[in-house]
Scaffold this motif. Structure first.
Motif, short mmCIF file in Angstrom:
data_model
loop_
_atom_site.label_atom_id
_atom_site.label_comp_id
_atom_site.label_asym_id
_atom_site.label_seq_id
_atom_site.Cartn_x
_atom_site.Cartn_y
_atom_site.Cartn_z
N LEU A 91 0.83 -1.15 -0.07
CA LEU A 91 -0.47 0.37 -0.41
C LEU A 91 0.96 0.95 0.23
O LEU A 91 0.34 2.38 -1.03
N GLN A 92 1.99 1.07 0.91
CA GLN A 92 2.68 2.69 1.23
C GLN A 92 3.93 2.75 -0.83
O GLN A 92 3.45 3.89 -1.47
N ALA A 93 3.78 1.62 -1.25
CA ALA A 93 4.18 1.91 -2.85
C ALA A 93 3.75 2.61 -3.45
O ALA A 93 4.21 2.70 -4.50
N ILE A 94 2.36 1.86 -3.78
CA ILE A 94 1.43 1.69 -4.65
C ILE A 94 0.90 3.58 -4.28
O ILE A 94 0.91 4.64 -5.75
N MET A 95 1.05 3.56 -2.76
CA MET A 95 0.28 5.66 -2.86
C MET A 95 1.54 6.28 -2.90
O MET A 95 1.45 7.85 -3.39
N THR A 96 3.45 6.38 -2.58
CA THR A 96 3.87 6.97 -3.49
C THR A 96 5.09 6.94 -4.54
O THR A 96 4.92 8.09 -4.85
N TYR A 97 5.05 5.71 -5.30
CA TYR A 97 5.10 5.14 -6.24
C TYR A 97 6.22 5.81 -6.66
O TYR A 97 7.17 6.23 -7.61
N LYS A 149 3.24 12.77 -5.93
CA LYS A 149 4.43 12.14 -7.39
C LYS A 149 4.05 11.62 -8.48
O LYS A 149 4.59 10.26 -8.77
N TRP A 150 2.77 11.41 -8.80
CA TRP A 150 1.79 10.89 -9.12
C TRP A 150 2.06 11.48 -10.79
O TRP A 150 2.47 10.20 -11.60
N SER A 151 1.55 11.94 -10.69
CA SER A 151 1.48 12.54 -12.77
C SER A 151 1.51 14.29 -12.03
O SER A 151 0.63 14.56 -12.40
N LYS A 152 2.90 14.68 -12.03
CA LYS A 152 2.58 15.97 -12.40
C LYS A 152 1.85 16.84 -13.48
O LYS A 152 1.76 18.05 -13.50
N CYS A 153 2.71 15.97 -14.86
CA CYS A 153 2.39 16.85 -16.46
C CYS A 153 0.86 16.53 -15.87
O CYS A 153 -0.48 17.80 -15.97
N ILE A 154 0.13 15.92 -15.55
CA ILE A 154 -1.63 15.77 -15.43
C ILE A 154 -2.10 16.98 -14.40
O ILE A 154 -2.92 17.59 -15.12
N TYR A 155 -1.39 17.38 -13.02
CA TYR A 155 -1.93 18.50 -12.13
C TYR A 155 -1.56 19.59 -12.28
O TYR A 155 -2.17 20.69 -12.35
#
Length: 586
Positions: free
Chosen positions: A83-89, A366-372
C-alpha cells in the motif's frame, strides 16, 4: 457449500498448485520457530484494527518481527508495504515492497502442503483429499494466493520491460490457480473440526470475487486473450461473492471485502462505467465500518465519496476534509482527498478553490505532475477575464513546462498525460487560449453524469457551454480550430441536455456535433464521445437498437484518438449491463 460451483472455467489443464515457481527460494522454518495459527490470527486481527484506526506505524511494527516465520505476519507486513509503495510510487518503496512480498511468498510456501510425485500424479485421476490437510496448511494456501496477487500487481509497474509483463502475468496466473485450489478446499473439506473456517471462507470469497470483478471490467479484446490463457469472469458473480464474504461478520477479511465493494460501487462504476453503483449497499457498509472505525481515514473518505456520487457536494467536502485531517502519517492519503476536493469545488464552479488543491498536488504528489499542472491551468482558464495577470503568467509558464513531466509507466505513456501535453501545445498554437478546458476535464473524467443529479450544478454547466457555443458561432470561421472548438462546446452542451432530461434538444445538439466530423483538425476524440452520449440516451429512452448501433460504431469505426481506452471501458460496461438485462445474447 458442496453444491455451489465457482465461475472459474479454465481453458487449459490446471497446473499443480503444489509446484513452486521457478524463481522461488525454498525456505525451511523449524517447528519450534513457527508461530501457531491461533496466535498468528489474533495478532493479525489486532494489526488490521490498528491499521484502520490510522495507527499505521503501530500496525506494521506489530507484524514485522515475526514476518520471517509466520505467514499471517508476512502477509500483513507485505500488504502494508504494498500500500505504501502504490501510494508513494517511489522506486525505493517499490523495491522494498517487492522484496518484502517475495519473502512473504517464501514464508507462505514453507507452510503449504507438500506432496510426493506419486500423490501429484494421483490427482490427475481423482480429487485431492482435502481432509488430509491441516488447518494451518489450508490458511497458508490462501495467504500464498493473496501474496502472489499483490506481487503480480507490483511486478507490472516495476519497470518498462516486456519481462515485467511476462513475470507479472505468470504470477497472476499462479495466483488464479491458487485461489481455485482454495475454492476446492472450501467446497470439499470437512470443516467440522476447524476453528477458523469463517476467516478462510471470507478470504476465498474475497479473492474469487475480486478476480471475477477485475477481469470482467476489461474490454472484449483483452478478455478474449485472457480466456485463451485460462481466465474467465462474471461481474455479477464476483459482486455476489464479495458481498457473501462481507456478510461473514467478525471474519478477518471482511474489511477487505468492504474495501473492494466500496471501490467498485463508489469509484470504478463512475470512472469506467455508465451505470450506477449499489449505493444502498455502499451506504450500509460505510455506516457499519464507521461505527467500528469512526476516525479511520479510509471510511471517512468513502463516506465523502458516497455523498459525492449522490452530488451532495457540500456534504462530500465535509467528509473529505475530515478524512484528510484525520491523520498525518501518510501524506499520500492527503493527496487522494485533495483530488476529490478539487472535483467537488469544480462542480460548484469554485475554480480558485479547486486550483488551490491542485496546486498542492503539483507541489507534493509524485503521481503525475504533468496531469496536475494541466488541470491547474484548465481551471484557472475557466476564470476568463477574472484571471489576474499573475495567474495568466503562471498558466503561460506551466503550459510550456508540463510536456517535460510526461512519464512512462510499464513501457507506456499515460493516456491522460498525452492528452494534457496535446492540450498544452494547442494552448500555445491557439494564442494562449483553450475552449472550456475545465468543463472538458469534467467530461473526460465522466463527471457530468454525477453533476446531472443536481439541477443547479448541471444547469450551471449547461449555461457556460451554451454561451460558449453561441460566441464561437458568432466568430469568423477562418480560425484554424473553429470547428474543433465548436464541436467541443456542442458535445458539452448536448451531454448536459441529456442529463437535464431534454432528449430532443440533446439529440439535435449531439447530431450537430457529429456532423462536424470532417472539419475537425485535432480533437478527433469528440466524435466517438458524442456518438456514445447519443447512443446511451437512445438506450435510456427505449431506442435500444439505435443506441447499440451507435455504440458499436463508436467502438469499431474510430481508432487512435485521445482517451480511446477510457471510452471503450464505458462501451464495454454498457454492453455488459445490456447483456445482464437480457438485451444482448449471452
Amino acid at each position: 457449500m458442496a453444491d455451489e460451483e465457482v465461475v472459474f472455467e479454465d481453458a487449459v489443464e490446471a497446473i499443480s498448485i503444489l509446484e513452486s515457481t521457478p524463481e522461488m527460494k525454498i525456505r525451511k522454518i523449524s517447528t519450534d520457530q513457527r508461530v501457531p495459527l491461533d496466535e498468528a490470527m489474533v495478532e493479525a486481527k489486532k494489526a488490521v484494527d490498528l491499521f484502520f484506526n490510522n495507527k499505521f506505524t503501530e500496525a506494521k511494527d506489530s507484524l514485522e518481527p515475526k514476518a520471517d516465520r509466520s505467514f499471517y505476519h508476512a502477509l500483513g507486513n507485505g500488504t502494508f508495504e504494498f500500500l505504501q509503495a502504490i501510494m508513494t510510487y517511489q522506486p525505493k518503496d517499490m523495491e522494498r515492497a517487492s522484496n518484502v512480498l517475495k519473502s512473504a511468498i517464501e514464508v507462505c510456501n514453507a507452510y503449504r502442503r507438500k506432496t510426493s510425485i506419486a500423490e501429484s500424479l494421483g490427482r490427475m485421476v481423482k480429487k485431492a483429499d482435502y481432509d488430509a490437510y491441516t488447518e494451518e496448511e489450508v490458511h497458508a494456501e490462501l495467504a500464498y494466493a493473496e501474496c502472489l496477487q499483490l506481487k503480480a500487481v507490483l511486478t507490472f509497474t516495476e519497470d518498462e520491460t516486456l519481462m515485467s509483463f511476462v513475470k507479472g502475468g505468470m504470477k497472476l496466473r499462479s495466483c488464479f490457480q491458487s485461489y481455485k485450489e482454495c475454492w476446492q478446499i472450501l467446497q470439499n473439506r470437512d470443516v467440522s473440526t476447524d476453528k477458523h473456517t469463517m476467516h478462510f471462507e471470507s478470504g476465498v470469497r474475497m479473492g474469487v470475487g475480486a478476480f471475477n470483478l477485475m477481469i470482467s471490467m476489461l474490454p472484449a479484446k483483452v478478455l478474449k486473450l485472457l480466456e485463451f490463457i485460462g481466465f474467465s469472469s462474471s461481474r455479477s458473480y464476483g459482486l455476489e461473492e464479495l458481498e457473501r464474504g462481507y456478510n461473514l461478520e467478525n471474519s478477518m477479511r471482511r474489511i477487505l471485502c468492504a474495501m473492494v465493494l466500496l471501490g467498485n460501487h463508489l469509484i470504478m462504476a463512475y470512472v469506467l462505467g455508465t451505470g450506477e453503483g449499489d449505493l444502498k449497499l455502499a451506504d450500509r457498509i460505510v455506516t457499519e465500518q464507521l461505527q467500528l472505525y469512526p476516525d479511520g481515514v479510509w471510511f471517512l473518505f468513502f463516506k465523502g465519496r458516497l455523498e459525492f456520487v449522490k452530488c451532495n457536494i457540500d456534504e462530500a467536502i465535509r467528509w473529505y476534509t475530515m478524512s484528510w485531517k484525520s491523520q498525518n502519517i501518510w501524506p499520500q492519503f492527503h493527496h487522494i482527498c485533495y483530488w476529490e476536493l478539487t472535483w467537488s469545488h469544480c462542480f460548484k464552479q469554485e475554480w480558485r478553490t479547486a486550483v488551490e488543491f491542485m496546486s498542492k498536488l503539483v507541489l507534493e504528489s509524485k503521481w503525475s505532475k504533468c496531469i496536475y499542472a494541466y488541470m491547474k491551468c484548465a481551471f484557472l482558464l475557466m476564470l476568463g477575464d477574472r484571471m489576474t495577470s499573475r495567474e495568466r503568467d503562471e498558466v503561460n509558464a506551466l503550459m510550456r513546462e508540463l510536456p517535460q513531466w510526461k512519464q512512462r509507466i510499464a513501457g507506456k505513456s499515460l493516456p491522460m498525460e498525452k492528452f494534457s501535453v496535446k492540450k498544452s501545445a494547442r494552448f500555445i498554437n491557439q494564442k494562449n487560449s483553450l475552449c472550456l478546458p475545465g468543463l472538458e476535464m469534467i467530461l473526460v473524467w465522466n463527471g457530468i453524469r454525477i453533476l446531472g443529479k443536481d439541477w443547479n450544478c448541471i444547469e450551471g454547466m449547461y449555461r457556460i457551454a451554451d454561451v460558449e457555443a453561441t460566441e464561437i458561432q458568432n466568430q469568423r470561421q477562418g480560425d484554424k480550430f473553429y470547428h474543433d472548438n465548436l464541436a467541443l462546446a456542442l458535445l458539452l452542451k448536448g451531454t448536459c441536455l441529456r442529463h437535464m432530461k431534454s432528449p430532443l434538444q440533446a439529440e439535435d445538439t449531439l447530431i450537430d456535433c457529429i456532423d462536424l466530423e470532417s472539419k475537425i483538425i485535432e480533437d478527433t476524440y469528440i466524435i466517438p464521445y458524442a456518438m456514445v452520449e447519443l447512443g446511451l440516451m437512445f438506450i435510456e429512452h427505449g431506442k435500444r437498437d439505435q443506441g447499440k448501433v451507435l455504440l458499436e460504431k463508436a467502438r469499431s469505426n474510430y481508432k487512435g484518438y485521445s482517451l480511446e481506452s477510457r471510452l471503450h471501458f464505458r462501451i464495454h460496461s454498457t454492453f455488459n449491463d445490456l447483456k445482464n438485462a437480457g438485451d444482448l445474447p449471452q
